[in-house]
Design an enzyme around this catalytic site. Structure first.
Site, mmCIF file in Angstrom:
data_model
loop_
_atom_site.group_PDB
_atom_site.id
_atom_site.type_symbol
_atom_site.label_atom_id
_atom_site.label_comp_id
_atom_site.label_asym_id
_atom_site.label_seq_id
_atom_site.Cartn_x
_atom_site.Cartn_y
_atom_site.Cartn_z
ATOM 1 N N GLU A 1 42.570 29.846 42.763
ATOM 2 C CA GLU A 1 41.542 30.821 43.095
ATOM 3 C C GLU A 1 40.356 30.122 43.768
ATOM 4 O OE1 GLU A 1 40.540 32.936 39.454
ATOM 5 O OE2 GLU A 1 42.562 32.646 38.686
ATOM 6 N N GLU B 1 35.355 40.817 40.907
ATOM 7 C CA GLU B 1 35.597 40.891 39.466
ATOM 8 C C GLU B 1 34.273 40.702 38.741
ATOM 9 O OE1 GLU B 1 37.902 38.418 35.885
ATOM 10 O OE2 GLU B 1 38.187 37.846 37.997
#
Length: 474
Positions: A278, A389
């Site tokens: 990520e 997120e």
């Protein structure tokens, strides 16, 4: 001063010429009795460890002598004082089995051991305007080389970039981060690493979990505290992903919450064997101690349980660039209804060695995640995800006001809502391709939503984000 010496002092101050034989014998008997009493008492005091009683007996016997030297009362007072101090001193004795270091002392020792492991020796240190210290560490001494697989090795040379790779119109800016605004740089052969402090670790929920994302396994993350607004592709084999990511400074209302925007490259199931790499930007007061958006990386091989970490906080990601500090604040940032700024990020699998490489901005290779870290990602990814997120801790009993993206809903559009643009994936033959079969997911669309589109300039893009708590998001 023991009893033998005291007894001798008492007899020495008598005139032996005036003492009869009877008195001499009586005096000698008294001396022997005192010596025996002193001996028996010394043994008893060793058995009972009661120095106060010993001192009091000395004082009692001395009262029988009417011709003591003048200094003796002061000396007896000193013994009395010592008798009261000695029990206190006995508690600090290393032989006292009841003494134990407190939990805070043990925690401090663990923190210092972790700091010694993370913070490597530097040949230069740069002070950033936001308070960060950036250490220039020799490339082969960075944390990744603590791993047994890399002991004695050096960072790899850059791989071949995917075919069709270009900057897609990203604005070329010399400085991407606050620490480099001063013009200071790390020398060739070193990598800039943000120094971890004791305060950084103390902010974490635990020393053991420092540098790791909170545990969660998601497809639909409702109820986990993690909320997303993302687009994703799956159902094929993926070897990388690329996008331009709009940078903002969203408000985070709770210390243990965060707001991030990133690319996920995923393999395995959403169980205990989930593999991810990520990269993106995040605002995390817990991790960094402030509200700046910061460039970050992450990886895991077991669904965020025990493996992996942010940035260079464990042995994992290998950095090769001396201009980008992972974990450092990004500058400039976008302004509502004003100038917009985005960063280009690309992750792809090196066809030759199989490692996952990361590029930042216009062609700056940051480094790579070694293939040996992973199980499923050793081969390829089965999903690629783009978006935002946040963590909603509900610490006040209702939905958090932590913002995603710009803090505004997708419908407000350019200069107001945050965006991703030029979304692409890498195929088995190292080609960059546009996305097909795109899926869209907003866990709580009344709190954070997403709207995708396509045009000739931005290719596949989407707007996303929101304010969190509002009338429709209680």
């Amino acid at each position: 001063m023991d009893m033998k010496r005291y007894s001798g002092l008492r007899t020495n101050h008598r005139n032996e010429a005036f003492v009869s034989g009877y008195q001499q014998r009586r005096t000698r008997r008294r001396q022997r009795q005192c010596i025996q009493e002193n001996h028996h008492h010394h043994v008893a005091s060793q058995q009972t460890t009661s120095p106060p009683n010993h001192s009091l007996k000395l004082a009692s016997s001395s009262s029988q002598n009417t011709s003591l030297p003048l200094f003796l009362p002061a000396f007896i007072a000193f013994l009395l004082l010592l008798s009261f101090i000695s029990p206190v001193l006995s508690h600090s004795s290393p032989t006292n089995q009841t003494f134990r270091p407190g939990p805070e002392l043990l925690k401090l020792r663990r923190i210092r051991a972790l700091l010694n492991k993370i913070n490597k020796p530097s040949i230069k240190t740069i002070q950033s305007t936001d308070g960060d210290l950036i250490d220039c560490v020799l490339s082969h001494q960075q944390p990744a080389f603590d791993h047994p697989e890399l002991k004695g090795k050096k960072p790899l040379d850059p791989p071949e970039r995917p075919k069709g790779h270009k900057d897609n119109g990203e604005e070329v800016i010399e400085s991407f981060q606050l620490w480099s605004d001063s013009g200071e740089t790390c020398p060739e052969g070193t990598v800039p690493i943000r120094r971890t402090t004791e305060q950084d670790i103390l902010r974490a929920s635990s020393v053991r979990r420092f540098g790791r994302k909170p545990r969660r396994v998601r497809r639909d993350s409702t109820g986990s505290g993690h909320e997303h607004a993302v687009v994703f592709v799956n159902g094929d084999q993926y070897y990388g992903a690329k996008a331009g990511i709009n940078v903002w400074t969203p408000k985070v209302t709770d210390e243990y919450e965060f707001s991030l925007s990133q690319i996920w490259v995923i393999a395995g199931s959403f169980g205990h064997d989930l593999n991810t790499v990520e990269a993106g930007w995040q605002v995390s007061p817990e991790l960094y101690g402030d509200n700046y958006p910061r460039f970050f990386t992450y990886w895991t091989t077991d669904a965020y349980q025990a493996t992996g970490c942010y940035n260079l906080l464990c042995s994992g990601f290998v950095q090769t660039n001396n201009r980008i500090a992972i974990g450092a604040a990004i500058s400039p940032r976008s302004a509502y209804n004003g100038r917009q700024f985005d960063i280009g990020l690309m992750v792809w699998k090196d066809p030759k060695h199989g490692h996952w490489w990361l590029e930042f901005g216009p062609g700056l290779l940051v480094g790579y995640w070694p293939a040996y870290l992973f199980s499923h990602l050793r081969s390829h990814a089965s999903m690629v995800q783009f978006g935002g997120e946040i963590v909603n801790s509900r610490s006040r009993g209702y939905h958090t006001g932590t913002q995603m993206g710009s803090g505004h809903f997708a419908g407000e559009g350019f200069r107001k809502a945050a965006y991703f643009r030029n979304l692409q994936v890498v195929d088995w033959d190292n080609n960059l391709l546009p996305l097909t079969n795109i899926h869209q997911l907003a866990d709580h669309p009344n709190c954070y939503d997403i709207t995708q589109g396509h045009n000739n300039v931005w290719g596949t893009y989407f707007y996303y984000g929101g304010p969190g708590r509002n009338i429709r998001c209680p």
